[in-house]
Scaffold this motif. Sequence first.
Motif, PDB file in Angstrom:
ATOM      1  N   GLY A 256     -21.417 -12.979 -50.528  1.00 55.75           N
ATOM      2  CA  GLY A 256     -22.356 -12.493 -51.591  1.00 55.75           C
ATOM      3  C   GLY A 256     -21.955 -13.679 -52.847  1.00 55.75           C
ATOM      4  O   GLY A 256     -22.857 -13.566 -53.797  1.00 55.75           O
ATOM      5  N   ASP A 257     -21.374 -14.599 -52.755  1.00 54.66           N
ATOM      6  CA  ASP A 257     -21.040 -15.545 -53.981  1.00 54.66           C
ATOM      7  C   ASP A 257     -22.201 -16.285 -54.214  1.00 54.66           C
ATOM      8  O   ASP A 257     -22.996 -16.763 -53.320  1.00 54.66           O
ATOM      9  N   GLY A 258     -22.716 -16.354 -55.459  1.00 56.28           N
ATOM     10  CA  GLY A 258     -24.082 -16.978 -55.702  1.00 56.28           C
ATOM     11  C   GLY A 258     -25.406 -16.167 -55.554  1.00 56.28           C
ATOM     12  O   GLY A 258     -26.245 -16.685 -55.724  1.00 56.28           O
ATOM     13  N   ALA A 259     -25.267 -14.800 -55.218  1.00 55.94           N
ATOM     14  CA  ALA A 259     -26.203 -14.226 -54.962  1.00 55.94           C
ATOM     15  C   ALA A 259     -26.966 -13.682 -56.231  1.00 55.94           C
ATOM     16  O   ALA A 259     -26.194 -13.613 -57.366  1.00 55.94           O
ATOM     17  N   PRO A 260     -28.114 -12.911 -56.116  1.00 57.57           N
ATOM     18  CA  PRO A 260     -28.680 -12.640 -57.398  1.00 57.57           C
ATOM     19  C   PRO A 260     -28.329 -11.422 -57.864  1.00 57.57           C
ATOM     20  O   PRO A 260     -27.917 -10.424 -56.891  1.00 57.57           O
ATOM     21  N   LEU A 261     -28.079 -10.876 -59.255  1.00 59.44           N
ATOM     22  CA  LEU A 261     -28.045  -9.779 -59.647  1.00 59.44           C
ATOM     23  C   LEU A 261     -29.421  -9.203 -60.178  1.00 59.44           C
ATOM     24  O   LEU A 261     -30.064 -10.011 -60.901  1.00 59.44           O
ATOM     25  N   VAL A 262     -29.658  -8.011 -59.810  1.00 60.35           N
ATOM     26  CA  VAL A 262     -31.147  -7.629 -60.221  1.00 60.35           C
ATOM     27  C   VAL A 262     -31.162  -6.334 -60.854  1.00 60.35           C
ATOM     28  O   VAL A 262     -30.194  -5.463 -60.796  1.00 60.35           O
TER      29      VAL A 262
END
Length: 388
Positions: A224-230
């Motif tokens: 999940g490194d670099g994933a979006p936080l929503v």
Amino acid sequence: MGTLGKRSFDQVEESTIDVYKFSSSEVRRLRKACSRQPLFKSKKMNHNIDINTMKAALKTSPAVVSLVSFSGRVMLSQGSGTIIEALENNNIVMTSLNLIRQPLTDSNARFVKNSLAADLKIVVGSFEENSYIGEIVTYDFHYNILFIKFKSKTRLESAKLSMIDDDHSIKLKPGDPVIVVGRYFDRSFELMAAPGCFRKGRCDSSIYDCKELLLAGCHFTRCGDGAPLVNLSGKVIGLVYYEIGPIIPFLPINIVHKLWDHYKIYKYELRHPSFGFEGCNLYSSSLAKLDKLIRRFPSISDGVLIEKVHTGSCAESAGLCVDDIITSCDDKAVTSFLELWSFMWDKVGDTVKLEVVRVKKRTMESIHMVVGEAIPNDLNKWPRFDYM
């Protein structure tokens, strides 16, 4: 930071776009990596996620991609990313620069080097269950961010972004629900979600230099490194960096958006404002300090509290002091640190007028400060995670 050309949005016919096929040796490496880097649902707190989390993740899903990087024949890293722009079949992805950084050979080194791995190849896994070769557009060591482009066989959607703490968004408060949304890097392209909440506080300064990072209480895996936080509306509010614990840092989307817009206009190295002080939103202050503030200045409810002033900095020269509260910049009200950052980004090298509340002196004063710029030796350091 670097670039591999300016033609990011060439229109192409679908028939000219090749789907990437992993070689048999790469498939073996993927299978091996899967045993080390499990899905988000391997974490107990991500079992049986609620319906609101599911709805938010599904709204974001078309824009969420998986990422795998190789240096020659060696698999470097795995991560997730977000399509922030899509025009015809051309897509721009934001993600963590950890994906392509040069691996460290010194076992005692605490921080990664500001250099890229050699002979890079990036594979993007999309919502429509295809893989494509990604190309580096630009990157930034200071904020540890990477922008990639790739061409897809079908038109993909870009994510909806929501700036934090500006005039056109709901203010983010500690305890508000947030979700890390990732896509798994094997050929299942499985969507993953790690729910949590926005947290009060700052990153450990002995590990992270970047003062613009905020915190969330989500527990996810390395992919999940670099994933979006929503948020619960499915809008992207930040870019997350992997942490081994349940409290993770994220870069607000305001900063990512500013970096990308700057690159599109100027196509040269991104600027890095240097304020010479460390500050936080008023809500991050202690109860005792807020109590003194409202007794002496009952009308002040927003601003940036100065926590530290660096010796020899432009802030020290201007006369800023610890516990000062900045309430406006060039006659524009400052409600948060991100808002102040945005104002000062546009003023690098110029002088700004700051309205400051001095609680101890019970006065309000105007001071003038030159906005500096970070030099290469002052760029943020980022921690290594060999156990990722």
